[in-house]
Design a protein around this motif. Sequence first.
Motif, short mmCIF file in Angstrom:
data_model
loop_
_atom_site.label_atom_id
_atom_site.label_comp_id
_atom_site.label_asym_id
_atom_site.label_seq_id
_atom_site.Cartn_x
_atom_site.Cartn_y
_atom_site.Cartn_z
N ALA A 367 0.83 -1.21 0.00
CA ALA A 367 0.00 0.00 0.00
C ALA A 367 0.86 1.25 0.00
O ALA A 367 0.57 2.23 -0.71
N THR A 368 1.92 1.25 0.79
CA THR A 368 2.84 2.40 0.82
C THR A 368 3.46 2.62 -0.55
O THR A 368 3.57 3.76 -1.02
N ARG A 371 0.75 3.87 -3.12
CA ARG A 371 0.30 5.23 -2.79
C ARG A 371 1.38 6.25 -3.13
O ARG A 371 1.09 7.30 -3.72
N GLU A 375 0.82 9.19 -5.91
CA GLU A 375 0.86 10.62 -5.55
C GLU A 375 1.80 11.41 -6.45
O GLU A 375 1.63 12.62 -6.61
#
Length: 421
Positions: A367-368, A371, A375
């Motif tokens: 997820a990190t 994401r 971004e």
Amino acid sequence: MARIVMKFGGTSVANLERIRAAAAFVRREVDAGHSVAVVVSAMSGETNRLVGLCEEAGEPAPALDARDVEYDAVVASGEQVTSGLLALVMQNLGYRARSWQGWQIPLKTDMAHGKARIADIEGDALGEAIDNGEIAICAGFQGIAPDQRIATLGRGGSDTSAVAIAAAIGAARCDIYTDVDGVYTTDPRLTKQARRISRISFEEMLEMASVGAKVLQTRSVELAMRYKMPVRVLSSFDPPDAPGPGTLICDEDDIVEENIVTTVTPDFNEASITILAVPDEPGRAAGIFNALAAANINIDMIVQSASRESGFANISFTTKEGDLDRAMKVLSEEQPKIGFKAMQSDRNVAKVSVIGLGMKSHAGVAATMFRALAEKGINIQNISTSEIKISVLINADAAEYAVRVLHDAYGLDKLPQAAQG
């Protein structure tokens, strides 16, 4: 004292000046009382020169079918020259040193000339020699095949030679001297925030090597892990009397605290192939990958998706850029049998991987990653995972930026100094 294997790469023995510098490192270990075997690569650029000469010489007579045999005879000479020169330098310093070629050890291989695998090493003679005070300077990258001809181990094979010899003689460790002072959290050329790692596990290093890190050859790490042989990566450009601590590659149990993510590793030597409208039925994918395997083409990051046409699927995968043209040719020849409608390829891709033992016990790593890339507007084309690795395929133009973004996202520039050494 201990038996130690020291390996010097091409940049560490690039000329006589560098060979004398390598001799100073060897001298330090011998003077400390260790029994020392040294493994050397060819001088920097020499293997490429020899390969070029083989290509200029042309193909052998078809009846002989001996190109790979003679190719090995030529390219193995680079390591033979280096081993002899280092032995001469050590002798001139007053030490008893002798060069050893692969067949003299002997390091026995299979018959796959040009990309041979080690079958066996008889380490008794070598071990006895170094215990009796001789410094054994071994030519890396080479052995002897069942046909009694020289066989080479493929690019990076000197690393494999060194670890295999260390295992065969029961060495305490294998020190790999190169032009970097250890393993880093990412390529230091891509970000000044990269940090040297004091210890990294065999598993992490194997994943790094498999996804493109150039520090060690993949097979050498596999051997080190199999025999639990500690390997240190050190810089031959440090002062011999004050070498840096380098990075120790060791068993997971020897690492006090596991980082969730240890490294971000880019691989710019990637290409992707997409096969369009493959009949969606058993055996079609097998036909594709059997043909590639028969041509000795390694593939990675396989993705199958639905085609716009009912009853068909699209299959995408990555391969090394140098194998792209050959892979496309193989698949074109198989098209009538497999029954797909079209193919397309892309060289402008790169693979970026995050690796860490801590992934086994921590959620949210993927997820990190996703994401952080989202971004910054970096699109992901393919994804592959293992227990301690997540890799994404992205546009090559965004790869360096992606490395810096992920290095920051996982806080690799903020790891405590004690963890870095």
